[in-house]
Design a protein around this motif. Structure first.
Motif, PDB file in Angstrom:
ATOM      1  N   LEU A  42       0.819  -1.218   0.000  1.00 39.64           N
ATOM      2  CA  LEU A  42       0.000   0.000   0.000  1.00 39.64           C
ATOM      3  C   LEU A  42       0.851   1.265   0.000  1.00 39.64           C
ATOM      4  N   ALA A  43       1.994   1.205   0.700  1.00 41.10           N
ATOM      5  CA  ALA A  43       2.860   2.389   0.781  1.00 41.10           C
ATOM      6  C   ALA A  43       4.271   1.964   1.153  1.00 41.10           C
ATOM      7  N   VAL A  44       5.245   2.788   0.751  1.00 39.02           N
ATOM      8  CA  VAL A  44       6.635   2.532   1.159  1.00 39.02           C
ATOM      9  C   VAL A  44       7.243   3.841   1.680  1.00 39.02           C
ATOM     10  N   GLY A  45       8.307   3.702   2.468  1.00 36.09           N
ATOM     11  CA  GLY A  45       9.036   4.887   2.924  1.00 36.09           C
ATOM     12  C   GLY A  45       8.295   5.694   3.975  1.00 36.09           C
ATOM     13  N   GLU A  46       8.357   7.004   3.858  1.00 34.25           N
ATOM     14  CA  GLU A  46       7.809   7.922   4.859  1.00 34.25           C
ATOM     15  C   GLU A  46       6.308   7.725   5.049  1.00 34.25           C
ATOM     16  N   GLU A  47       5.617   7.520   3.939  1.00 33.82           N
ATOM     17  CA  GLU A  47       4.159   7.315   3.995  1.00 33.82           C
ATOM     18  C   GLU A  47       3.827   6.073   4.830  1.00 33.82           C
ATOM     19  N   ALA A  48       4.629   5.006   4.668  1.00 32.24           N
ATOM     20  CA  ALA A  48       4.402   3.778   5.430  1.00 32.24           C
ATOM     21  C   ALA A  48       4.806   3.969   6.894  1.00 32.24           C
ATOM     22  N   ARG A  49       5.877   4.746   7.142  1.00 33.07           N
ATOM     23  CA  ARG A  49       6.345   4.955   8.520  1.00 33.07           C
ATOM     24  C   ARG A  49       5.286   5.646   9.371  1.00 33.07           C
ATOM     25  N   ARG A  50       4.528   6.548   8.716  1.00 26.19           N
ATOM     26  CA  ARG A  50       3.481   7.262   9.460  1.00 26.19           C
ATOM     27  C   ARG A  50       2.383   6.306   9.919  1.00 26.19           C
ATOM     28  N   MET A  51       2.328   5.127   9.281  1.00 26.65           N
ATOM     29  CA  MET A  51       1.291   4.150   9.639  1.00 26.65           C
ATOM     30  C   MET A  51       1.716   3.222  10.780  1.00 26.65           C
ATOM     31  N   VAL A  52       3.022   3.229  11.146  1.00 27.40           N
ATOM     32  CA  VAL A  52       3.505   2.300  12.176  1.00 27.40           C
ATOM     33  C   VAL A  52       2.728   2.500  13.477  1.00 27.40           C
ATOM     34  N   GLY A  53       2.124   1.398  13.953  1.00 28.22           N
ATOM     35  CA  GLY A  53       1.372   1.441  15.211  1.00 28.22           C
ATOM     36  C   GLY A  53       0.029   2.116  15.107  1.00 28.22           C
ATOM     37  N   ARG A  54      -0.385   2.460  13.856  1.00 25.16           N
ATOM     38  CA  ARG A  54      -1.653   3.199  13.706  1.00 25.16           C
ATOM     39  C   ARG A  54      -2.540   2.601  12.629  1.00 25.16           C
ATOM     40  N   THR A  55      -2.388   1.307  12.377  1.00 24.58           N
ATOM     41  CA  THR A  55      -3.136   0.704  11.271  1.00 24.58           C
ATOM     42  C   THR A  55      -4.211  -0.249  11.777  1.00 24.58           C
ATOM     43  N   PRO A  56      -5.289  -0.461  10.980  1.00 25.75           N
ATOM     44  CA  PRO A  56      -6.264  -1.497  11.346  1.00 25.75           C
ATOM     45  C   PRO A  56      -5.624  -2.885  11.212  1.00 25.75           C
ATOM     46  N   GLY A  57      -6.304  -3.894  11.702  1.00 25.05           N
ATOM     47  CA  GLY A  57      -5.740  -5.248  11.763  1.00 25.05           C
ATOM     48  C   GLY A  57      -5.253  -5.837  10.446  1.00 25.05           C
ATOM     49  N   ASN A  58      -5.915  -5.476   9.332  1.00 24.79           N
ATOM     50  CA  ASN A  58      -5.542  -6.117   8.062  1.00 24.79           C
ATOM     51  C   ASN A  58      -4.363  -5.422   7.368  1.00 24.79           C
ATOM     52  N   ILE A  59      -3.919  -4.292   7.918  1.00 27.69           N
ATOM     53  CA  ILE A  59      -2.768  -3.586   7.318  1.00 27.69           C
ATOM     54  C   ILE A  59      -1.598  -3.632   8.298  1.00 27.69           C
ATOM     55  N   VAL A  60      -0.452  -4.099   7.813  1.00 25.93           N
ATOM     56  CA  VAL A  60       0.727  -4.141   8.686  1.00 25.93           C
ATOM     57  C   VAL A  60       1.847  -3.292   8.086  1.00 25.93           C
ATOM     58  N   ALA A  61       2.546  -2.574   8.962  1.00 16.90           N
ATOM     59  CA  ALA A  61       3.715  -1.798   8.522  1.00 16.90           C
ATOM     60  C   ALA A  61       4.950  -2.622   8.896  1.00 16.90           C
ATOM     61  N   ILE A  62       5.656  -3.105   7.875  1.00 13.16           N
ATOM     62  CA  ILE A  62       6.791  -4.016   8.091  1.00 13.16           C
ATOM     63  C   ILE A  62       8.105  -3.302   7.844  1.00 13.16           C
ATOM     64  N   ARG A  63       9.106  -3.632   8.677  1.00 14.26           N
ATOM     65  CA  ARG A  63      10.480  -3.182   8.399  1.00 14.26           C
ATOM     66  C   ARG A  63      11.212  -4.420   7.889  1.00 14.26           C
ATOM     67  N   PRO A  64      11.434  -4.514   6.573  1.00 16.23           N
ATOM     68  CA  PRO A  64      11.930  -5.772   5.997  1.00 16.23           C
ATOM     69  C   PRO A  64      13.402  -6.073   6.268  1.00 16.23           C
ATOM     70  N   LEU A  65      14.126  -5.093   6.851  1.00 18.96           N
ATOM     71  CA  LEU A  65      15.534  -5.336   7.180  1.00 18.96           C
ATOM     72  C   LEU A  65      15.702  -5.366   8.694  1.00 18.96           C
ATOM     73  N   LYS A  66      16.441  -6.350   9.152  1.00 16.98           N
ATOM     74  CA  LYS A  66      16.669  -6.470  10.591  1.00 16.98           C
ATOM     75  C   LYS A  66      18.150  -6.670  10.822  1.00 16.98           C
ATOM     76  N   ASP A  67      18.710  -5.908  11.732  1.00 17.18           N
ATOM     77  CA  ASP A  67      20.150  -6.026  12.061  1.00 17.18           C
ATOM     78  C   ASP A  67      21.035  -5.931  10.822  1.00 17.18           C
ATOM     79  N   GLY A  68      20.660  -5.049   9.897  1.00 16.16           N
ATOM     80  CA  GLY A  68      21.507  -4.801   8.731  1.00 16.16           C
ATOM     81  C   GLY A  68      21.367  -5.802   7.601  1.00 16.16           C
ATOM     82  N   VAL A  69      20.535  -6.832   7.780  1.00 13.47           N
ATOM     83  CA  VAL A  69      20.361  -7.819   6.706  1.00 13.47           C
ATOM     84  C   VAL A  69      18.878  -8.007   6.399  1.00 13.47           C
ATOM     85  N   ILE A  70      18.623  -8.669   5.268  1.00 12.72           N
ATOM     86  CA  ILE A  70      17.236  -8.835   4.816  1.00 12.72           C
ATOM     87  C   ILE A  70      16.510  -9.888   5.652  1.00 12.72           C
TER      88      ILE A  70
END
Length: 333
Positions: A42-70
């Motif tokens: 639905l969105a990437v980057g800044e637009e998606a970041r604004r959704m973190v912790g503020r989305t309904p159940g069917n929408i998730v904001a994911i950070r696809p990189l963890k500890d510097g790797v995919i």
């Protein structure tokens, strides 16, 4: 129309893209919002970041990189594709050549995953370069001389520490203690101390606005709002810089220890150079108040913050792209 060469700083917290001849053209958070029902981005980057912790159940904001790797291959690929499409760097018949930065100690499998994600998102001839080396180049250090240069790159997922000479890494270390873990320490401290639940974004804001890594270096207060764990109702509290220093103390000590360990493995001639030149801090973590003071006190060498620490890796990719033909092949993976 020919495709352009692009350099990507694929960070856990932010993605920066440098286009040859145009400079840094994109700086967005590494967040992707996905509809779980349809698997549609639905969105990437800044637009998606604004959704973190503020989305309904069917929408998730994911950070696809963890500890510097995919951590999530498909989502990383979708994010990179969206960013590259936004820049219109592809040619009519040609694809852009991509240089991507990665932490120093990632495995061959992780390297392959980063390369594949970049190729699938529309790049060709994808090459990897080690992050602290690129950060040092971006910070203006001349690492191709026979003298010691030390860089500490504190990112979102990893802290990369390296001593460089003759254009290569002499000793290095990469630890999974960086900005994200520090945010989590603040979040956990407030949960323990005040029985108040806050989100990731609030804890990051606290770190930036009133946090410090050096005892007594800052004296500020901030009102924060969250959910009371006992009553379940919203509540506001006031916290002080000294509390944040205490919350971060153990985690910051891990970064200091890792830096000491790299210095201990450094040949004495290069150590002498580092005393003269100092240690350069890069990455978003370099902006944490008092981090330079703490490292300088613990290491007994001058510690300097790079001019624009957040952009060092992206600037470094740009310089490497300009001089790609002059670089020895071993500089690239």
């Amino acid at each position: 129309m020919f495709a352009r060469h692009i350099g990507i700083d694929l960070g856990t917290a932010n993605v920066l893209i440098h286009v040859k001849g145009r400079g840094i053209v994109l700086n967005e958070p590494s967040v992707v919002a996905i509809n779980k029902d349809t698997n549609k981005v639905l969105a990437v980057g800044e637009e998606a970041r604004r959704m973190v912790g503020r989305t309904p159940g069917n929408i998730v904001a994911i950070r696809p990189l963890k500890d510097g790797v995919i951590a999530d291959f498909d989502v990383t690929e979708a994010m990179l594709r969206a960013f590259i499409d936004k820049l219109s760097v592809k040619g009519f018949l040609s694809k852009p050549r991509i240089l991507i930065c990665c932490p120093t100690n990632i495995t061959a499998v992780e390297q392959k995953a980063i390369k594949e994600a970049a190729e699938k998102s529309g790049g060709k001839n994808v090459q990897l370069a080690e992050e602290p080396k690129v950060a040092a180049i971006g910070a203006g250090m001349d690492i191709f001389q026979p003298s010691g240069n030390m860089v500490v790159d504190i990112g979102g997922g990893t802290t990369d520490i390296a001593v460089l000479s003759m254009g290569d890494i002499v000793t290095s270390s990469s630890i999974k203690m960086a900005g994200d873990k520090l945010d989590n320490e603040i979040l956990q401290y407030i949960k323990r101390q005040y029985k108040l639940l806050i989100g990731e974004r609030t804890s990051e804001e606290i770190k930036i606005k009133i946090g410090t890594a050096f005892k007594g270096a800052r004296s500020e207060e901030m009102d924060i709002r969250g959910r009371d764990m006992v009553s379940g109702l919203p509540r506001t509290i006031t916290i002080h810089s000294s509390e944040i220093e205490a919350a971060l103390r153990e985690s910051v000590a891990v970064i200091v220890q890792a830096t000491k360990a790299v210095l201990e493995q450094t040949p004495p001639e290069l150590s002498a150079d580092i005393i003269d030149r100092g240690v350069i801090l890069t990455g978003g973590g370099a902006l944490i108040h008092g981090m330079d003071l703490l490292l300088a006190e613990e290491l007994h060498v001058p510690v300097l913050i790079a001019e624009s620490p957040m952009d060092c890796v992206a600037i470094g990719t740009g310089i490497m792209l300009e001089n790609m033909d002059k670089l020895p092949k071993r500089q690239l993976v």
